[in-house]
Motif scaffolding. Structure first.
Motif, PDB file in Angstrom:
ATOM      1  N   HIS A   1      37.423  35.582  48.474  1.00 50.33           N
ATOM      2  CA  HIS A   1      37.658  34.514  48.760  1.00 50.33           C
ATOM      3  C   HIS A   1      37.367  34.806  50.372  1.00 50.33           C
ATOM      4  O   HIS A   1      37.333  35.826  50.584  1.00 50.33           O
ATOM      5  CB  HIS A   1      39.009  34.641  49.128  1.00 50.33           C
ATOM      6  CG  HIS A   1      39.801  33.576  49.323  1.00 50.33           C
ATOM      7  ND1 HIS A   1      40.230  33.183  50.809  1.00 50.33           N
ATOM      8  CD2 HIS A   1      39.884  31.952  48.910  1.00 50.33           C
ATOM      9  CE1 HIS A   1      40.607  31.895  51.538  1.00 50.33           C
ATOM     10  NE2 HIS A   1      40.859  31.656  50.042  1.00 50.33           N
TER      11      HIS A   1
ATOM     12  N   ASP B   1      37.923  33.317  53.705  1.00 54.51           N
ATOM     13  CA  ASP B   1      38.979  33.317  54.646  1.00 54.51           C
ATOM     14  C   ASP B   1      38.387  32.631  55.943  1.00 54.51           C
ATOM     15  O   ASP B   1      39.359  31.801  56.068  1.00 54.51           O
ATOM     16  CB  ASP B   1      39.771  34.468  54.870  1.00 54.51           C
ATOM     17  CG  ASP B   1      40.694  35.262  53.608  1.00 54.51           C
ATOM     18  OD1 ASP B   1      41.850  35.297  53.391  1.00 54.51           O
ATOM     19  OD2 ASP B   1      39.247  36.026  53.118  1.00 54.51           O
TER      20      ASP B   1
ATOM     21  N   SER C   1      33.985  27.540  59.005  1.00 55.35           N
ATOM     22  CA  SER C   1      34.950  27.297  58.822  1.00 55.35           C
ATOM     23  C   SER C   1      35.913  26.763  59.037  1.00 55.35           C
ATOM     24  O   SER C   1      37.353  26.281  58.585  1.00 55.35           O
ATOM     25  CB  SER C   1      35.867  28.541  58.104  1.00 55.35           C
ATOM     26  OG  SER C   1      35.493  30.012  58.723  1.00 55.35           O
TER      27      SER C   1
ATOM     28  N   HIS D   1      36.531  24.296  59.953  1.00 57.93           N
ATOM     29  CA  HIS D   1      36.687  22.141  60.097  1.00 57.93           C
ATOM     30  C   HIS D   1      37.686  22.615  58.587  1.00 57.93           C
ATOM     31  O   HIS D   1      38.749  21.613  59.055  1.00 57.93           O
ATOM     32  CB  HIS D   1      35.324  21.911  59.687  1.00 57.93           C
ATOM     33  CG  HIS D   1      34.251  21.851  60.932  1.00 57.93           C
ATOM     34  ND1 HIS D   1      34.413  20.993  62.337  1.00 57.93           N
ATOM     35  CD2 HIS D   1      33.259  22.684  60.990  1.00 57.93           C
ATOM     36  CE1 HIS D   1      33.669  21.503  62.694  1.00 57.93           C
ATOM     37  NE2 HIS D   1      33.011  22.322  62.169  1.00 57.93           N
ATOM     38  N   ARG D   2      37.228  23.343  57.917  1.00 55.98           N
ATOM     39  CA  ARG D   2      38.366  23.701  56.910  1.00 55.98           C
ATOM     40  C   ARG D   2      39.978  24.037  57.156  1.00 55.98           C
ATOM     41  O   ARG D   2      40.756  23.589  56.633  1.00 55.98           O
ATOM     42  CB  ARG D   2      37.961  24.743  55.830  1.00 55.98           C
ATOM     43  CG  ARG D   2      38.831  24.500  54.914  1.00 55.98           C
ATOM     44  CD  ARG D   2      38.494  26.135  53.543  1.00 55.98           C
ATOM     45  NE  ARG D   2      38.310  26.886  54.326  1.00 55.98           N
ATOM     46  CZ  ARG D   2      37.673  28.528  54.135  1.00 55.98           C
ATOM     47  NH1 ARG D   2      37.274  28.164  52.639  1.00 55.98           N
ATOM     48  NH2 ARG D   2      38.239  29.200  54.572  1.00 55.98           N
ATOM     49  N   ALA D   3      40.140  24.715  58.258  1.00 56.72           N
ATOM     50  CA  ALA D   3      40.879  25.159  58.754  1.00 56.72           C
ATOM     51  C   ALA D   3      42.081  24.110  59.962  1.00 56.72           C
ATOM     52  O   ALA D   3      43.121  24.503  59.216  1.00 56.72           O
ATOM     53  CB  ALA D   3      41.152  26.876  59.741  1.00 56.72           C
TER      54      ALA D   3
ATOM     55  N   ARG E   1      41.419  20.784  58.562  1.00 52.27           N
ATOM     56  CA  ARG E   1      41.711  19.836  57.489  1.00 52.27           C
ATOM     57  C   ARG E   1      43.280  20.773  56.920  1.00 52.27           C
ATOM     58  O   ARG E   1      44.182  20.233  56.507  1.00 52.27           O
ATOM     59  CB  ARG E   1      40.939  19.590  56.487  1.00 52.27           C
ATOM     60  CG  ARG E   1      40.141  19.168  56.478  1.00 52.27           C
ATOM     61  CD  ARG E   1      38.887  18.627  55.710  1.00 52.27           C
ATOM     62  NE  ARG E   1      37.976  20.055  54.774  1.00 52.27           N
ATOM     63  CZ  ARG E   1      38.045  20.576  55.737  1.00 52.27           C
ATOM     64  NH1 ARG E   1      37.198  20.177  56.456  1.00 52.27           N
ATOM     65  NH2 ARG E   1      37.069  21.521  54.586  1.00 52.27           N
ATOM     66  N   HIS E   2      43.255  22.670  56.978  1.00 53.27           N
ATOM     67  CA  HIS E   2      44.681  22.826  55.612  1.00 53.27           C
ATOM     68  C   HIS E   2      45.408  23.025  57.292  1.00 53.27           C
ATOM     69  O   HIS E   2      46.528  23.740  56.731  1.00 53.27           O
ATOM     70  CB  HIS E   2      44.057  23.813  55.794  1.00 53.27           C
ATOM     71  CG  HIS E   2      43.264  23.865  54.374  1.00 53.27           C
ATOM     72  ND1 HIS E   2      42.761  24.728  54.451  1.00 53.27           N
ATOM     73  CD2 HIS E   2      43.179  23.217  53.396  1.00 53.27           C
ATOM     74  CE1 HIS E   2      41.989  24.261  52.934  1.00 53.27           C
ATOM     75  NE2 HIS E   2      42.455  23.325  52.665  1.00 53.27           N
ATOM     76  N   GLY E   3      45.675  22.503  58.805  1.00 53.57           N
ATOM     77  CA  GLY E   3      46.056  22.294  59.547  1.00 53.57           C
ATOM     78  C   GLY E   3      46.923  23.506  60.194  1.00 53.57           C
ATOM     79  O   GLY E   3      47.110  23.515  60.872  1.00 53.57           O
ATOM     80  N   LEU E   4      45.694  24.332  59.990  1.00 56.26           N
ATOM     81  CA  LEU E   4      45.309  25.907  60.431  1.00 56.26           C
ATOM     82  C   LEU E   4      45.608  26.078  62.380  1.00 56.26           C
ATOM     83  O   LEU E   4      46.327  27.003  62.960  1.00 56.26           O
ATOM     84  CB  LEU E   4      44.428  26.985  60.061  1.00 56.26           C
ATOM     85  CG  LEU E   4      44.964  26.914  58.913  1.00 56.26           C
ATOM     86  CD1 LEU E   4      44.116  28.023  57.952  1.00 56.26           C
ATOM     87  CD2 LEU E   4      46.541  27.946  58.350  1.00 56.26           C
ATOM     88  N   TYR E   5      44.507  24.705  62.848  1.00 55.88           N
ATOM     89  CA  TYR E   5      44.860  24.569  63.888  1.00 55.88           C
ATOM     90  C   TYR E   5      44.713  23.617  64.523  1.00 55.88           C
ATOM     91  O   TYR E   5      43.828  22.669  63.393  1.00 55.88           O
ATOM     92  CB  TYR E   5      42.373  25.270  64.092  1.00 55.88           C
ATOM     93  CG  TYR E   5      42.657  26.455  64.214  1.00 55.88           C
ATOM     94  CD1 TYR E   5      43.026  27.607  65.252  1.00 55.88           C
ATOM     95  CD2 TYR E   5      41.586  26.878  63.846  1.00 55.88           C
ATOM     96  CE1 TYR E   5      42.224  29.428  65.311  1.00 55.88           C
ATOM     97  CE2 TYR E   5      40.966  28.378  63.579  1.00 55.88           C
ATOM     98  CZ  TYR E   5      41.837  28.623  64.411  1.00 55.88           C
ATOM     99  OH  TYR E   5      40.889  30.453  64.490  1.00 55.88           O
TER     100      TYR E   5
END
Length: 175
Positions: A49, A51, A149, A151-153, A155-159
């Motif tokens: 995976h 991360d 990644s 941009h993915r973070a 989208r997932h609301g992590l930043y």
């Protein structure tokens, strides 16, 4: 020669730094599609995976979580490095040892690996990865670096999109 031993814990999460031999090269971003395809193919054969990951011109940082019961990150890096290099034109200068061993001389022989110990260690490395293009002066805002990644973070609301965005923002140091 040092007696260095890598920590191998099945199913664990690891931080990696992998460098090109030529630290002034832009090969990794110039050949980003090949690198992405190589990583995808490797993950199909040897799952892990992702991360977090950032690719800079001459090095990359990533966090991987390995499958339960598997600690063989070395095999995965060997496959990625070999498959990526195999598809490149032979333009690098080789020293005598590399010629004797049949090496290409694209990558530094070793890489840095760190076993993630706890949630704080994970977050520090996660942030370090995503702030790295800013640290190296490639962008003024983390959001502007396309090979991350981050941009993915977002989208997932992590930043938030403006995380670590400039001079007055929080700057993340070494993990």
């Amino acid at each position: 020669m040092s007696n260095y031993r890598r920590a191998r814990v099945p199913g664990a999460t690891y931080f990696f730094t992998v460098n090109l031999r030529n630290r002034s090269s832009d090969l990794l971003v110039r050949e980003i599609d090949l690198l992405r395809a190589t990583v995808r193919a490797t993950r199909q054969r040897h799952p892990f995976h992702i991360d977090a990951w950032v690719v800079l011109p001459e090095h990359m940082h990533c966090l991987w979580t390995l499958p339960e019961g598997n600690a063989n990150f070395a095999l995965r890096w060997k496959v990625i490095k070999f498959a990526f290099t195999k598809r490149l034109a032979k333009t690098e200068t080789l020293n005598a040892t590399q010629r004797t061993r049949g090496e290409r001389g694209v990558w530094q022989r070793r890489y840095w690996e760190h076993l993630i110990r706890d949630d704080l260690d994970y977050q520090r490395h996660f942030d370090y990865i995503h702030a790295n293009p800013l640290k190296h002066g490639h962008v003024q805002r983390v959001l502007d670096w396309p090979y991350s990644s981050f941009h993915r973070a977002v989208r997932h609301g992590l930043y938030p999109p403006d995380w670590c965005g400039g001079n007055d923002e929080m700057m993340v140091g070494e993990p």
